[in-house]
Design an enzyme around this catalytic site. Structure first.
Site, PDB file in Angstrom:
ATOM      1  N   GLY A  41       0.919  -1.419  -0.037  1.00 56.35           N
ATOM      2  CA  GLY A  41       0.230   0.102   0.152  1.00 56.35           C
ATOM      3  C   GLY A  41       0.685   1.210  -0.262  1.00 56.35           C
ATOM      4  CB  CYS A  42       3.613   2.209   2.069  1.00 62.02           C
ATOM      5  SG  CYS A  42       2.852   1.948   3.304  1.00 62.02           S
ATOM      6  CB  THR A  43       4.821   0.501  -2.717  1.00 64.29           C
ATOM      7  OG1 THR A  43       6.094   0.123  -1.794  1.00 64.29           O
ATOM      8  CG2 THR A  43       5.322   0.973  -4.358  1.00 64.29           C
TER       9      THR A  43
END
Length: 152
Positions: A41-43
């Site tokens: 998700g952060c990527t």
């Protein structure tokens, strides 16, 4: 905190820099908090902000990403994704506390403290104009861009 000036804070940033909020006065700023480098998700979220960065820049708007990861982790994450903006290390949770983004979450049946994915937009005077908490990644960066366009 909405429609209030955000208190000044200082954090170590990628590229050997020190980020000071007070140094960013004069143009809008997007601050996005994310749980952890190199997670799906952060990527994806960071890639969306990267891909829209030229549009944010054309509006005179800066972007910074903040997590509790180390600068070393941030440097490799930034390099791997080709991020054109700085990532800030908040290992002591100074900015996390200021913005109230630390939450207790359930991870695989265990209670853990972590960052709730959140984004904040400050206007050119450092006043908080919009916040998103519990962000769902798909399309989020575009939503933020659309809001920044209304700040003129």
């Amino acid at each position: 905190m909405l429609d209030q000036p955000v208190p000044d804070f200082e954090l170590p940033a990628t590229g050997g820099k020190t980020f000071r909020l007070s140094d960013r006065q004069g143009k809008p700023l997007v601050i996005y908090f994310y749980p952890k480098d190199n997670t799906p998700g952060c990527t994806s979220e960071s890639q969306q902000f990267r891909d829209l960065y030229p549009e944010f820049q054309s509006l005179g708007c800066g972007i910074v990403g903040i997590s509790r990861d180390s600068l070393k982790s941030h440097e490799s994450f930034k390099a791997a994704l080709g991020l054109p903006f700085d990532l800030l290390s908040d290992s002591e949770e100074k900015a996390c506390t200021l913005f109230g983004v630390i939450k207790t979450k359930n991870m695989y049946g265990k209670q853990v403290r972590g960052i709730e994915r959140s984004t904040f937009v400050l206007d050119s005077r450092g006043v908080l104009r919009r916040e998103w908490r519990g962000v769902k990644v798909p399309g989020h960066a575009q939503q933020v861009l659309e809001f920044v366009k209304t700040l003129r």
